[in-house]
Scaffold this motif. Structure first.
Motif, PDB file in Angstrom:
ATOM      1  N   PRO A  56     -34.921 -45.968 -14.393  1.00  0.00           N
ATOM      2  CA  PRO A  56     -34.852 -46.687 -13.121  1.00  0.00           C
ATOM      3  C   PRO A  56     -34.415 -48.141 -13.247  1.00  0.00           C
ATOM      4  N   HIS A  57     -34.302 -48.672 -14.455  1.00  0.00           N
ATOM      5  CA  HIS A  57     -34.016 -50.101 -14.593  1.00  0.00           C
ATOM      6  C   HIS A  57     -32.539 -50.431 -14.727  1.00  0.00           C
ATOM      7  N   GLY A  58     -31.724 -49.445 -15.040  1.00  0.00           N
ATOM      8  CA  GLY A  58     -30.307 -49.703 -15.227  1.00  0.00           C
ATOM      9  C   GLY A  58     -29.463 -48.575 -14.686  1.00  0.00           C
ATOM     10  N   VAL A  59     -28.158 -48.754 -14.803  1.00  0.00           N
ATOM     11  CA  VAL A  59     -27.212 -47.718 -14.395  1.00  0.00           C
ATOM     12  C   VAL A  59     -25.889 -47.969 -15.103  1.00  0.00           C
ATOM     13  N   LEU A  60     -25.180 -46.893 -15.370  1.00  0.00           N
ATOM     14  CA  LEU A  60     -23.816 -46.969 -15.880  1.00  0.00           C
ATOM     15  C   LEU A  60     -22.957 -46.161 -14.919  1.00  0.00           C
ATOM     16  N   LEU A  61     -21.947 -46.797 -14.352  1.00  0.00           N
ATOM     17  CA  LEU A  61     -21.080 -46.151 -13.371  1.00  0.00           C
ATOM     18  C   LEU A  61     -19.662 -46.043 -13.896  1.00  0.00           C
ATOM     19  N   LEU A  62     -19.024 -44.948 -13.558  1.00  0.00           N
ATOM     20  CA  LEU A  62     -17.589 -44.794 -13.772  1.00  0.00           C
ATOM     21  C   LEU A  62     -16.953 -44.504 -12.423  1.00  0.00           C
ATOM     22  N   LEU A  63     -15.793 -45.055 -12.209  1.00  0.00           N
ATOM     23  CA  LEU A  63     -14.998 -44.732 -11.037  1.00  0.00           C
ATOM     24  C   LEU A  63     -13.899 -43.786 -11.518  1.00  0.00           C
ATOM     25  N   LEU A  64     -13.904 -42.571 -10.980  1.00  0.00           N
ATOM     26  CA  LEU A  64     -12.961 -41.530 -11.410  1.00  0.00           C
ATOM     27  C   LEU A  64     -11.884 -41.319 -10.363  1.00  0.00           C
ATOM     28  N   GLU A  65     -10.658 -41.139 -10.838  1.00  0.00           N
ATOM     29  CA  GLU A  65      -9.548 -40.689  -9.998  1.00  0.00           C
ATOM     30  C   GLU A  65      -8.975 -39.459 -10.667  1.00  0.00           C
ATOM     31  N   ASP A  66      -8.883 -38.382  -9.940  1.00  0.00           N
ATOM     32  CA  ASP A  66      -8.407 -37.116 -10.505  1.00  0.00           C
ATOM     33  C   ASP A  66      -9.196 -36.751 -11.759  1.00  0.00           C
ATOM     34  N   CYS A  67     -10.507 -36.948 -11.699  1.00  0.00           N
ATOM     35  CA  CYS A  67     -11.455 -36.611 -12.760  1.00  0.00           C
ATOM     36  C   CYS A  67     -11.300 -37.460 -14.030  1.00  0.00           C
ATOM     37  N   GLU A  68     -10.536 -38.536 -13.987  1.00  0.00           N
ATOM     38  CA  GLU A  68     -10.337 -39.420 -15.133  1.00  0.00           C
ATOM     39  C   GLU A  68     -10.928 -40.796 -14.834  1.00  0.00           C
ATOM     40  N   PRO A  69     -11.627 -41.409 -15.793  1.00  0.00           N
ATOM     41  CA  PRO A  69     -12.196 -42.734 -15.569  1.00  0.00           C
ATOM     42  C   PRO A  69     -11.112 -43.810 -15.488  1.00  0.00           C
ATOM     43  N   VAL A  70     -11.161 -44.602 -14.405  1.00  0.00           N
ATOM     44  CA  VAL A  70     -10.200 -45.696 -14.234  1.00  0.00           C
ATOM     45  C   VAL A  70     -10.889 -47.060 -14.248  1.00  0.00           C
ATOM     46  N   ALA A  71     -12.202 -47.081 -14.024  1.00  0.00           N
ATOM     47  CA  ALA A  71     -12.962 -48.338 -14.043  1.00  0.00           C
ATOM     48  C   ALA A  71     -14.432 -47.989 -14.229  1.00  0.00           C
ATOM     49  N   GLY A  72     -15.210 -48.996 -14.592  1.00  0.00           N
ATOM     50  CA  GLY A  72     -16.631 -48.747 -14.770  1.00  0.00           C
ATOM     51  C   GLY A  72     -17.388 -50.017 -15.063  1.00  0.00           C
ATOM     52  N   GLY A  73     -18.669 -49.848 -15.223  1.00  0.00           N
ATOM     53  CA  GLY A  73     -19.533 -50.974 -15.547  1.00  0.00           C
ATOM     54  C   GLY A  73     -20.977 -50.533 -15.516  1.00  0.00           C
ATOM     55  N   ALA A  74     -21.853 -51.453 -15.873  1.00  0.00           N
ATOM     56  CA  ALA A  74     -23.270 -51.123 -15.973  1.00  0.00           C
ATOM     57  C   ALA A  74     -24.113 -52.339 -15.661  1.00  0.00           C
ATOM     58  N   PHE A  75     -25.397 -52.074 -15.439  1.00  0.00           N
ATOM     59  CA  PHE A  75     -26.366 -53.156 -15.463  1.00  0.00           C
ATOM     60  C   PHE A  75     -27.610 -52.672 -16.167  1.00  0.00           C
ATOM     61  N   ARG A  76     -28.362 -53.647 -16.665  1.00  0.00           N
ATOM     62  CA  ARG A  76     -29.637 -53.407 -17.339  1.00  0.00           C
ATOM     63  C   ARG A  76     -30.628 -54.409 -16.772  1.00  0.00           C
ATOM     64  N   ARG A  77     -31.897 -54.113 -16.974  1.00  0.00           N
ATOM     65  CA  ARG A  77     -32.944 -55.023 -16.518  1.00  0.00           C
ATOM     66  C   ARG A  77     -32.924 -56.282 -17.390  1.00  0.00           C
ATOM     67  N   TYR A  78     -32.853 -57.439 -16.744  1.00  0.00           N
ATOM     68  CA  TYR A  78     -32.905 -58.721 -17.448  1.00  0.00           C
ATOM     69  C   TYR A  78     -34.325 -59.279 -17.381  1.00  0.00           C
ATOM     70  N   ASP A  79     -34.907 -59.224 -16.174  1.00  0.00           N
ATOM     71  CA  ASP A  79     -36.325 -59.507 -15.964  1.00  0.00           C
ATOM     72  C   ASP A  79     -36.747 -58.762 -14.703  1.00  0.00           C
ATOM     73  N   THR A  80     -37.947 -58.954 -14.223  1.00  0.00           N
ATOM     74  CA  THR A  80     -38.461 -58.123 -13.125  1.00  0.00           C
ATOM     75  C   THR A  80     -37.661 -58.237 -11.834  1.00  0.00           C
ATOM     76  N   THR A  81     -36.961 -59.337 -11.624  1.00  0.00           N
ATOM     77  CA  THR A  81     -36.186 -59.495 -10.391  1.00  0.00           C
ATOM     78  C   THR A  81     -34.685 -59.633 -10.633  1.00  0.00           C
ATOM     79  N   THR A  82     -34.262 -59.535 -11.891  1.00  0.00           N
ATOM     80  CA  THR A  82     -32.866 -59.795 -12.240  1.00  0.00           C
ATOM     81  C   THR A  82     -32.265 -58.640 -13.026  1.00  0.00           C
ATOM     82  N   ALA A  83     -31.092 -58.207 -12.578  1.00  0.00           N
ATOM     83  CA  ALA A  83     -30.285 -57.234 -13.323  1.00  0.00           C
ATOM     84  C   ALA A  83     -29.171 -58.002 -14.032  1.00  0.00           C
TER      85      ALA A  83
END
Length: 169
Positions: A56-83
């Motif tokens: 629940p503290h982070g996520v990794l996203l990919l943006l797919l076009e025609d089932c292929e990754p074209v962009a992406g990024g992630a976040f992780r917990r830095y502190d209780t109120t900051t990603a």
């Protein structure tokens, strides 16, 4: 792995670092870092345990076009109120289309829904494209923008998030 299709457009995929679709992102990021900062720079990709980018503290996203990754990024917990944003990437064949802005906006949205109120990030001094991205998407530089980036080291930014009306992620 979860995917969410956008009507008439690309698909968002929530993935893990071990997902085969993440490999192009990691390969290109490793190449970019090594090209700009030297051979050992790719070790930055292994700096954090993979589970830091999982719910629940982070996520990794990919943006797919025609089932292929074209962009992406992630976040992780830095502190209780900051990603902390990490690994913002656009495939080299798909740059200059605003995809990184879309990735950042979607990561901000998810972070806000999960209760984060602030985003923190750093980018390298040899990544003027990233610096420009964060300045144009409302991030506040936590450094002297008039100083030569190479004299600062990692360039820190922050952005305060608004509380979402409702929604789940």
């Amino acid at each position: 792995m979860t995917s969410v299709a956008e009507p008439g457009g690309p698909t968002w995929l929530r993935a893990t670092l071990s997902d085969p679709l993440v490999r192009p992102m990691l390969r290109e990021l490793g190449h970019e870092y090594s090209t700009r900062y030297g051979k050992d720079a790719h070790s930055e990709l292994a700096r954090y345990p993979a589970e830091e980018f999982d719910a629940p503290h982070g996520v990794l996203l990919l943006l797919l076009e025609d089932c292929e990754p074209v962009a992406g990024g992630a976040f992780r917990r830095y502190d209780t109120t900051t990603a902390e944003l990490k690994r913002i990437w656009t495939h080299s064949a798909h740059r200059r289309r605003g995809l990184a802005r879309r990735v950042v906006a979607e990561l901000e949205r998810i972070a806000a829904v999960r209760g984060y109120r602030r985003i923190f990030l750093t980018t390298g001094p040899r990544q003027p494209e990233a610096r420009g991205l964060y300045l144009t998407t409302g991030y506040t530089p936590l450094f002297d923008t008039k100083a030569a980036p190479e004299t600062i080291g990692p360039l820190p930014f922050e952005k305060h998030l608004t509380v979402p009306a409702e929604g789940k992620v």
